[in-house]
Design an enzyme around this catalytic site. Structure first.
Site, PDB file in Angstrom:
ATOM      1  N   LYS A 105      -0.054 -17.974 -19.334  1.00  0.00           N
ATOM      2  CA  LYS A 105       0.175 -17.145 -20.568  1.00  0.00           C
ATOM      3  C   LYS A 105       1.060 -16.090 -20.144  1.00  0.00           C
ATOM      4  O   LYS A 105       1.509 -15.364 -21.184  1.00  0.00           O
ATOM      5  CB  LYS A 105      -1.452 -16.708 -20.795  1.00  0.00           C
ATOM      6  CG  LYS A 105      -2.057 -17.703 -21.458  1.00  0.00           C
ATOM      7  CD  LYS A 105      -3.536 -17.561 -21.332  1.00  0.00           C
ATOM      8  CE  LYS A 105      -4.388 -18.569 -21.862  1.00  0.00           C
ATOM      9  NZ  LYS A 105      -5.739 -18.614 -21.786  1.00  0.00           N
ATOM     10  N   GLN A 133     -10.570 -14.803 -20.681  1.00  0.00           N
ATOM     11  CA  GLN A 133     -10.603 -16.244 -20.276  1.00  0.00           C
ATOM     12  C   GLN A 133     -12.036 -16.579 -20.204  1.00  0.00           C
ATOM     13  O   GLN A 133     -12.813 -16.199 -19.706  1.00  0.00           O
ATOM     14  CB  GLN A 133      -9.650 -16.337 -19.051  1.00  0.00           C
ATOM     15  CG  GLN A 133      -9.407 -17.681 -18.543  1.00  0.00           C
ATOM     16  CD  GLN A 133      -8.638 -18.844 -19.394  1.00  0.00           C
ATOM     17  OE1 GLN A 133      -7.687 -18.243 -20.332  1.00  0.00           O
ATOM     18  NE2 GLN A 133      -8.824 -19.967 -19.670  1.00  0.00           N
ATOM     19  N   ASP A 185      -7.821 -14.933 -29.922  1.00  0.00           N
ATOM     20  CA  ASP A 185      -8.649 -16.075 -29.706  1.00  0.00           C
ATOM     21  C   ASP A 185      -9.237 -16.596 -30.909  1.00  0.00           C
ATOM     22  O   ASP A 185      -9.513 -17.721 -31.190  1.00  0.00           O
ATOM     23  CB  ASP A 185      -9.641 -16.021 -28.462  1.00  0.00           C
ATOM     24  CG  ASP A 185      -9.186 -16.803 -27.429  1.00  0.00           C
ATOM     25  OD1 ASP A 185      -8.470 -17.520 -27.280  1.00  0.00           O
ATOM     26  OD2 ASP A 185      -9.665 -16.178 -26.243  1.00  0.00           O
TER      27      ASP A 185
END
Ligand code: GUN
Length: 295
Positions: free
Chosen positions: A52, A96, A119
């Protein structure tokens, strides 16, 4: 001939387009910034976080990485999130998952400023998605919809079956398919006659996390199969290999189109994360994302 949907090529193209979007923003004095928070040392999560970071920088954005020990308390993590929420250089925040067991995931997810929730997991964004309103959409389902639209065009009226009901993939995937006017079924481990449900699908999305569970005899001839699974299994030669939730060898003989693993949905997730970061940056700066983002 079965069409193999090349998610890797699609994602590469999307990231190139996003690089152009980012340079348009940079010319206006705005550099999008993405903060990624990793708690603990789960090896798979470490690989994702590294990728990422690399791809964020490659697209011309700023990447902020926060790696915390697996003994981090919930209040320490919430403190960091409060700082990132208040930081004007940070336009997107991703924590995460999974988190260590002492931390309640929902408390963390819902502490992120919904405007920075790239997200799309915050209840605010879940609500927007489920009412068909514009908001930040979870990256993996968004990537799946992009691949489906690219391959099939209009999805209206198609029978779609999503196998899996997670908050990260299954449920948002079903909402997005409904928004595209599909007739949607969510199937899961307790579904009666799961194979029969799958055989009805013009669009079959597999997101169960069970290696090669869906075999060719579950697939309607000509269906479009989207395999979200990424499972590492022991190969015949003793080496591990990646397989999806769909048995590619048998399903690809029946499907009209199918995503491979690897190289299908996987690469789309990070590309969509970058897309969401650009979208969030635009909205935070009063810019219509439609004028900046690729179609
Ligand atoms: N872990 C596995 N997939 C995801 C994802 O899409 N977002 C976050 N934050 N964690 C994940």
């Amino acid at each position: 001939m079965t069409h193999i949907i090349d998610g890797k090529a699609f994602a590469t193209h999307l990231r190139e387009q996003l690089t152009t979007s980012v340079s348009t923003l940079v010319k206006q004095g705005i550099t999008p910034g993405l903060a990624v928070v990793l708690v603990g040392d789960d090896p798979a999560s470490q690989v994702y976080v590294r990728n990422k970071g690399k791809q964020t920088v490659a697209a011309g954005m700023q990447s902020f990485e926060h790696r915390l020990a697996d003994t981090t308390s919930q209040s320490e993590l919430l403190e960091l999130i409060a700082k990132l929420n208040a930081d004007p250089d940070v336009n997107g925040i991703l924590v995460q998952l999974p988190l260590p067991e002492q931390i309640e995931e929902s408390a963390v997810i819902n502490a992120v400023d919904p405007a920075k929730d790239v997200d799309g997991f915050h209840l605010h964004n879940v609500g927007l998605l489920n009412t068909g309103s514009p908001g930040l959409v979870p990256c993996t389902p968004l990537g799946c919809i992009m691949l489906l639209r690219d391959h099939l065009g209009d999805l209206s009226g198609a029978r779609a079956v999503v196998v899996g009901r997670s908050n990260i993939v299954g449920k948002p995937m079903a909402s997005l398919l409904l928004k595209e006017n599909c007739t949607v079924t969510i199937a899961h481990s307790r579904t009666r006659d799961l194979a029969d449900e799958c055989r009805n699908a013009d669009i079959l999305v597999a997101a169960v996390g069970r290696p090669e569970m869906i075999t060719g005899d579950w697939v309607k001839p000509g269906a479009t199969v989207i395999d979200v699974g990424i499972n590492r299994i022991e190969g015949d030669n003793g080496k591990s290999r990646l397989v999806g939730d769909v048995e590619f060898e048998t399903a690809s003989k029946v499907a009209g189109a199918i995503t491979p693993v690897p190289g299908g949905v996987g690469p789309m997730t990070i590309a969509c994360l970058l897309r969401n970061t650009v979208e969030a940056t635009c909205r935070q700066n009063g810019i219509d994302p439609g004028t900046i983002l690729p179609d």
